[in-house]
Enzyme design. Structure first.
Site, PDB file in Angstrom:
ATOM      1  N   LYS A 166       0.913  -1.153  -0.089  1.00  0.00           N
ATOM      2  CA  LYS A 166       0.178   0.083   0.119  1.00  0.00           C
ATOM      3  C   LYS A 166       0.846   1.210  -0.104  1.00  0.00           C
ATOM      4  O   LYS A 166       2.018   1.262   0.556  1.00  0.00           O
ATOM      5  CB  LYS A 166      -0.998   0.265   1.073  1.00  0.00           C
ATOM      6  CG  LYS A 166      -0.280   0.279   2.552  1.00  0.00           C
ATOM      7  CD  LYS A 166      -0.170   1.669   2.998  1.00  0.00           C
ATOM      8  CE  LYS A 166       0.545   1.685   4.260  1.00  0.00           C
ATOM      9  NZ  LYS A 166       1.732   2.564   4.335  1.00  0.00           N
ATOM     10  N   ASP A 170      -2.620  -1.252   9.973  1.00  0.00           N
ATOM     11  CA  ASP A 170      -2.781  -0.958   8.475  1.00  0.00           C
ATOM     12  C   ASP A 170      -3.509  -2.500   7.972  1.00  0.00           C
ATOM     13  O   ASP A 170      -3.792  -2.789   6.831  1.00  0.00           O
ATOM     14  CB  ASP A 170      -1.280  -1.115   7.756  1.00  0.00           C
ATOM     15  CG  ASP A 170      -0.773   0.176   7.951  1.00  0.00           C
ATOM     16  OD1 ASP A 170      -1.612   1.254   8.229  1.00  0.00           O
ATOM     17  OD2 ASP A 170       0.346   0.375   7.855  1.00  0.00           O
TER      18      ASP A 170
HETATM   19  P1  ATP Z   1       5.207  -0.790   9.470  1.00  0.00           P
HETATM   20  O1  ATP Z   1       4.667   0.726   9.258  1.00  0.00           O
HETATM   21  O2  ATP Z   1       3.974  -1.743  10.138  1.00  0.00           O
HETATM   22  O3  ATP Z   1       6.344  -0.812  10.292  1.00  0.00           O
HETATM   23  P2  ATP Z   1       6.511  -1.014   7.054  1.00  0.00           P
HETATM   24  O4  ATP Z   1       5.751  -1.123   5.482  1.00  0.00           O
HETATM   25  O5  ATP Z   1       7.096   0.227   7.043  1.00  0.00           O
HETATM   26  O6  ATP Z   1       5.340  -1.209   8.196  1.00  0.00           O
HETATM   27  P3  ATP Z   1       7.119  -4.049   7.104  1.00  0.00           P
HETATM   28  O7  ATP Z   1       7.819  -4.104   5.789  1.00  0.00           O
HETATM   29  O8  ATP Z   1       5.805  -4.316   7.420  1.00  0.00           O
HETATM   30  O9  ATP Z   1       7.165  -2.258   7.382  1.00  0.00           O
HETATM   31  O10 ATP Z   1       8.175  -4.434   8.250  1.00  0.00           O
HETATM   32  C1  ATP Z   1       8.277  -3.890   9.387  1.00  0.00           C
HETATM   33  C2  ATP Z   1       9.149  -4.708  10.461  1.00  0.00           C
HETATM   34  O11 ATP Z   1       8.226  -5.851  10.756  1.00  0.00           O
HETATM   35  C3  ATP Z   1      10.271  -5.589   9.677  1.00  0.00           C
HETATM   36  O12 ATP Z   1      11.465  -4.855   9.964  1.00  0.00           O
HETATM   37  C4  ATP Z   1      10.269  -6.971  10.136  1.00  0.00           C
HETATM   38  O13 ATP Z   1      11.108  -7.464  11.200  1.00  0.00           O
HETATM   39  C5  ATP Z   1       8.777  -7.221  10.726  1.00  0.00           C
HETATM   40  N1  ATP Z   1       8.151  -8.161   9.947  1.00  0.00           N
HETATM   41  C6  ATP Z   1       7.339  -9.040  10.586  1.00  0.00           C
HETATM   42  N2  ATP Z   1       6.527  -9.777   9.539  1.00  0.00           N
HETATM   43  C7  ATP Z   1       6.800  -9.357   8.672  1.00  0.00           C
HETATM   44  C8  ATP Z   1       6.490  -9.614   7.250  1.00  0.00           C
HETATM   45  N3  ATP Z   1       5.553 -10.731   6.691  1.00  0.00           N
HETATM   46  N4  ATP Z   1       6.854  -9.039   6.165  1.00  0.00           N
HETATM   47  C9  ATP Z   1       7.831  -7.923   6.679  1.00  0.00           C
HETATM   48  N5  ATP Z   1       8.292  -7.669   7.666  1.00  0.00           N
HETATM   49  C10 ATP Z   1       7.836  -8.391   8.675  1.00  0.00           C
END
Ligand code: ATP
Length: 296
Positions: A9, A138
């Protein structure tokens, strides 16, 4: 066995309007899913005891144990539906991590959708979203996808027609940004959001323009409050935006708490040229397009 797309997203508008006593922040955001996605394969076999196994390809940094949001989604779904059994999850990871693209939330949402389908839909979409909200702010949006106006801490969703199809580029470079850290910096900058911000009609106006495909007029309405605090620690953000615009993007902005940046393009050839040039500078870059809601 079932395969679910877990689409990334972006935030086309993201404001933080107040802070709750428990530390959570109320946001107003216009979110849109993109064709950039992880692929989640699921299998469920009823058994007396529960065992959840997760494996992955693509990004070796991703946890494959209980720390993975997809693993926790499977656990929560079984607990909520009173089921036990063996769950096998395989994630083909494509979405950059800790980039503001909600990759973890998208994977968790895909597991909730997929297990619900494999088990004959015991949970309504509403209950599935309520379950998702317990995993992360989210996740409810990622269960349904398309475009939505998201308020509260992420649990209040008003579904809108998706933005008109167009070529887009998503790129990121450098270290990931911790969302918790980014909210902390905003708290410092905005005195803990002790005075809530006034309501704005910009997200509604913006969504109408994007749905019509009037991207030029929407340019000035795109907004992300995190752009005030994240680029100072992630110097790659501004050059990525500048490169998108130099390659003909109509508009470009950081998504979520960054550091990923998206660009909206008028032609596929411009988007492909921008993507190739960004890759040459060492960035991860993808040509993609907006997606409609999932067919739940
Ligand atoms: P958020 O705002 O929720 O932090 P984001 O898009 O910035 O989202 P994500 O890619 O969702 O970041 O990852 C954030 C952290 O969540 C990562 O550093 C990772 O260690 C952990 N994580 C747990 N499950 C997952 C997954 N299925 N995919 C990616 N990261 C994950």
């Amino acid at each position: 066995m079932r395969m679910e797309k877990a689409n990334a997203k972006i935030n086309l508008y993201l404001d933080v309007v107040s802070r709750r006593e428990n530390g959570y922040h109320n946001i107003v955001s216009l979110m849109q899913t993109l064709s950039l996605c992880d692929l989640v394969t699921l299998d469920y076999r009823p058994a007396e005891h529960t065992e959840i196994r997760l494996s992955a390809s693509g990004n070796t940094d991703m946890p494959t144990d209980r720390k993975n949001l997809a693993w926790r989604a499977a656990e929560l779904f079984l607990a909520e539906t009173g089921k036990t059994g063996e769950v096998d999850l395989f994630i083909e990871k494509h979405i950059p991590m800790a980039a503001g693209l909600a990759g973890g939330s998208a994977d968790a949402a895909a597991v909730l959708r997929g297990l619900n389908a494999l088990c004959g839909a015991p949970l309504s979409l509403e209950r599935l979203c309520a379950l998702g909200a317990r995993l992360g702010a989210d996740v409810p949006f990622c269960i349904v996808g398309g475009m939505a106006l998201v308020t509260g801490i992420g649990e209040q969703l008003e579904y809108l027609p998706s933005m008109q199809d167009c070529p887009m580029v998503v790129a990121c470079q450098g270290e990931g940004v911790s969302t918790v850290w980014a909210y902390g910096r905003l708290d410092e900058a905005y005195g803990g959001f002790s005075s809530p911000k006034a309501e704005s009609d910009v997200p509604t106006r913006l969504s109408a323009l994007l749905t019509k495909g009037d991207f030029a007029s929407s340019k000035g309405l795109l907004f992300n409050l995190f752009e005030e605090v994240v680029p100072e620690v992630q110097p790659c953000v501004e050059p990525l935006k500048a490169a998108m615009l130099a390659h003909g993007a109509i508009a470009s902005m950081m998504s979520g708490s960054g550091p990923s940046v998206f660009g909206i393009f008028g032609s596929l050839s411009d988007a492909e040229a921008a993507c190739a040039s960004l890759k040459n500078t060492g960035a991860a870059a993808f040509v993609c397009h907006p997606c409609e809601k999932y067919e739940n």
